[in-house]
Write an enzyme that holds these catalytic residues in place. Structure first.
Site, PDB file in Angstrom:
ATOM      1  CG  ASP A   1       3.467  -7.204   7.320  1.00 25.32           C
ATOM      2  OD1 ASP A   1       2.966  -6.735   6.270  1.00 25.32           O
ATOM      3  OD2 ASP A   1       2.790  -7.713   8.219  1.00 25.32           O
TER       4      ASP A   1
ATOM      5  N   GLY B   1       0.833  -1.204   0.000  1.00 23.21           N
ATOM      6  CA  GLY B   1       0.000   0.000   0.000  1.00 23.21           C
ATOM      7  C   GLY B   1       0.863   1.247   0.000  1.00 23.21           C
TER       8      GLY B   1
ATOM      9  CG  ASP C   1      -2.128   0.003   8.007  1.00 22.67           C
ATOM     10  OD1 ASP C   1      -3.013   0.868   7.818  1.00 22.67           O
ATOM     11  OD2 ASP C   1      -1.929  -0.956   7.235  1.00 22.67           O
TER      12      ASP C   1
ATOM     13  NE  ARG D   1      -2.212  -4.422   6.778  1.00 25.57           N
ATOM     14  CZ  ARG D   1      -1.267  -5.081   6.184  1.00 25.57           C
ATOM     15  NH1 ARG D   1      -1.518  -5.784   5.115  1.00 25.57           N
ATOM     16  NH2 ARG D   1      -0.036  -5.054   6.656  1.00 25.57           N
TER      17      ARG D   1
ATOM     18  NE  ARG E   1      -1.940  -4.587  -1.809  1.00 25.21           N
ATOM     19  CZ  ARG E   1      -1.546  -4.078  -0.652  1.00 25.21           C
ATOM     20  NH1 ARG E   1      -0.556  -4.613   0.018  1.00 25.21           N
ATOM     21  NH2 ARG E   1      -2.157  -3.041  -0.134  1.00 25.21           N
TER      22      ARG E   1
ATOM     23  CG  ASP F   1       0.854  -2.686  10.235  1.00 23.86           C
ATOM     24  OD1 ASP F   1       1.758  -2.020   9.692  1.00 23.86           O
ATOM     25  OD2 ASP F   1       0.102  -3.449   9.596  1.00 23.86           O
TER      26      ASP F   1
ATOM     27  CB  THR G   1       2.429   0.812   6.212  1.00 25.49           C
ATOM     28  OG1 THR G   1       1.056   0.605   6.572  1.00 25.49           O
ATOM     29  CG2 THR G   1       3.270   0.423   7.399  1.00 25.49           C
TER      30      THR G   1
HETATM   31  P1  ATP Z   1       0.855  -2.829   3.449  1.00 27.57           P
HETATM   32  O1  ATP Z   1       1.165  -2.874   4.904  1.00 27.57           O
HETATM   33  O2  ATP Z   1       0.573  -1.467   2.989  1.00 27.57           O
HETATM   34  O3  ATP Z   1      -0.145  -3.837   2.972  1.00 27.57           O
HETATM   35  P2  ATP Z   1       2.889  -4.614   2.558  1.00 27.57           P
HETATM   36  O4  ATP Z   1       4.302  -4.421   2.151  1.00 27.57           O
HETATM   37  O5  ATP Z   1       2.648  -5.480   3.768  1.00 27.57           O
HETATM   38  O6  ATP Z   1       2.242  -3.199   2.703  1.00 27.57           O
HETATM   39  P3  ATP Z   1       1.886  -6.714   0.811  1.00 27.57           P
HETATM   40  O7  ATP Z   1       0.940  -6.653  -0.323  1.00 27.57           O
HETATM   41  O8  ATP Z   1       1.633  -7.650   1.908  1.00 27.57           O
HETATM   42  O9  ATP Z   1       2.057  -5.206   1.319  1.00 27.57           O
HETATM   43  O10 ATP Z   1       3.342  -7.056   0.210  1.00 27.57           O
HETATM   44  C1  ATP Z   1       3.871  -6.304  -0.848  1.00 27.57           C
HETATM   45  C2  ATP Z   1       4.548  -7.220  -1.826  1.00 27.57           C
HETATM   46  O11 ATP Z   1       5.679  -7.855  -1.189  1.00 27.57           O
HETATM   47  C3  ATP Z   1       3.717  -8.375  -2.343  1.00 27.57           C
HETATM   48  O12 ATP Z   1       2.822  -7.992  -3.374  1.00 27.57           O
HETATM   49  C4  ATP Z   1       4.785  -9.327  -2.839  1.00 27.57           C
HETATM   50  O13 ATP Z   1       5.282  -8.929  -4.102  1.00 27.57           O
HETATM   51  C5  ATP Z   1       5.893  -9.130  -1.789  1.00 27.57           C
HETATM   52  N1  ATP Z   1       5.776 -10.225  -0.803  1.00 27.57           N
HETATM   53  C6  ATP Z   1       4.831 -10.378   0.153  1.00 27.57           C
HETATM   54  N2  ATP Z   1       4.993 -11.545   0.820  1.00 27.57           N
HETATM   55  C7  ATP Z   1       6.064 -12.158   0.266  1.00 27.57           C
HETATM   56  C8  ATP Z   1       6.739 -13.406   0.483  1.00 27.57           C
HETATM   57  N3  ATP Z   1       6.321 -14.272   1.400  1.00 27.57           N
HETATM   58  N4  ATP Z   1       7.817 -13.687  -0.283  1.00 27.57           N
HETATM   59  C9  ATP Z   1       8.252 -12.824  -1.218  1.00 27.57           C
HETATM   60  N5  ATP Z   1       7.640 -11.647  -1.488  1.00 27.57           N
HETATM   61  C10 ATP Z   1       6.582 -11.305  -0.774  1.00 27.57           C
END
Ligand code: ATP
Length: 319
Positions: free
Chosen positions: A103, A11, A127, A171, A72, A129, A125
């Site tokens: 994360d 995000g 959040d 979240r 994503r 979090d 982020t």
């Molecule tokens: P937000 O907190 O805003 O959702 P985020 O970084 O947690 O941000 P995610 O969509 O969970 O957002 O993760 C972003 C991207 O990181 C994913 O679309 C994917 O490309 C990569 N990613 C997430 N989990 C994994 C994993 N287990 N292994 C490798 N890449 C990952």
């Protein structure tokens, strides 16, 4: 280290641009070339990569969203996807990567680090979090957006003597709801970290009404339930009508606050410092106004906590 890459993923959050600017300028200051990877890990797989110059990050410190875009990418969760990403990094001669996000983004950074590519995570982020940092980039701006909206809702709530329920993002974390509730003197705050009895909320509404209060504000974190669901429960339990506002994506946009711009500038530059020092698999953060870094694996295994004293205070102040 002669060439590094930077991407934003997950995000978007206000202040990500300030972080990109800081990474680019700090690296160039140290005579390191910087490559911007667009659309997060998707762009890494697709080779959507371009060299950034001092001017590439001009006039973005005040802008919301992210100049490098975000996406994503399910494919990057697979071994095959990660290897494709590494191929692109090798092709461009990129020796280290700075990933700004949450994360999920750090999970990707961890995987690359395990495969021999040094990565540093920067928490971005709204959040708040992420463990290991007091604040994430974007939280302060989102909080101020919420406050601004609630101040406006208050005016109409007072004029019509109504109860308003405001559903905010976060979240599974209650930080935005808690800080917004304290900053705006909400009657009740519902966060996932604390069990709030419906009767308590209803009691507060009734007490307020009896002493002539003209309005009531209840803030509910999306991690608890929707605003509509809470309104229904209050109506069913006590016959009290309330209006619901879902702030939604307005919370993610807008020009970053001064605090977020400063935080992003400090964290982005610190991430570059760590790569120069030869560190890998770290997440940068801020704790008690000091820059810190932690093992990204520890961060991924830790749980974000929220200051419940603030929650208790909010109750004491809204008797
Ligand atoms: P937000 O907190 O805003 O959702 P985020 O970084 O947690 O941000 P995610 O969509 O969970 O957002 O993760 C972003 C991207 O990181 C994913 O679309 C994917 O490309 C990569 N990613 C997430 N989990 C994994 C994993 N287990 N292994 C490798 N890449 C990952």
């Amino acid at each position: 280290m002669k060439k590094i890459g930077v991407l934003t993923s997950g995000g978007d959050a206000p202040g990500m641009n300030a972080a990109i600017r800081s990474v680019v300028r700090k690296a160039i200051y140290h005579n390191i070339e910087v490559y911007g990877i667009k659309y997060g890990y998707q762009g890494l797989i697709d080779g959507d990569i371009e060299k950034m110059e001092l001017g590439s990050v001009g006039d973005i410190i005040q802008r919301g969203g992210t100049k490098l875009y975000s996406a994503r990418c399910e494919e990057f969760k697979t071994e095959e996807g990660q290897l494709k990403g590494i191929e692109q990094l090798k092709k461009h001669g990129i020796e280290g990567l700075i990933a700004v996000g949450g994360d999920g983004t750090f999970m990707g950074a961890k995987k690359l680090t395990e495969k021999g590519y040094p990565c540093i995570g920067v928490p971005g982020t709204i959040d708040n979090d992420i463990p290991g940092t007091d604040f994430t980039i974007g939280f302060d701006t989102a909080l101020n957006t919420i406050i601004d909206a609630i101040d406006k809702i208050r005016d109409t709530a007072t004029s019509h003597e109504r109860t308003f329920i405001i559903e905010v993002m976060g979240r599974d974390a209650g930080d935005l709801a808690l800080w917004a509730g304290l900053a705006d003197g909400a009657e009740s705050i519902m966060i996932p970290e604390a069990e709030d009895e419906l009767e308590d909320i209803i009691d507060r509404l009734r007490r307020g009404h009896e002493r002539g209060k003209k309005h009531s504000i209840i803030i509910v974190a999306e991690g608890v339930c929707t605003g509509g669901e809470l309104a229904r429960r209050i109506d069913e339990a006590a016959g009290l009508e309330s209006r619901v506002t879902v702030l939604g994506h307005t919370q993610r946009g807008g020009s970053p606050s001064a605090s977020d711009r400063v935080l992003a500038s400090r964290l982005g530059a610190y991430a570059v410092d760590l790569l120069i020092e030869g560190k890998a698999g770290r997440m940068v953060g801020i704790q008690s106004n000091k820059l810190v870094d932690h093992d990204i694996v520890e961060i991924l295994n830790a749980k974000h906590t929220l200051d419940l004293d603030m929650y208790r205070l909010s109750k004491e102040l809204s008797i």
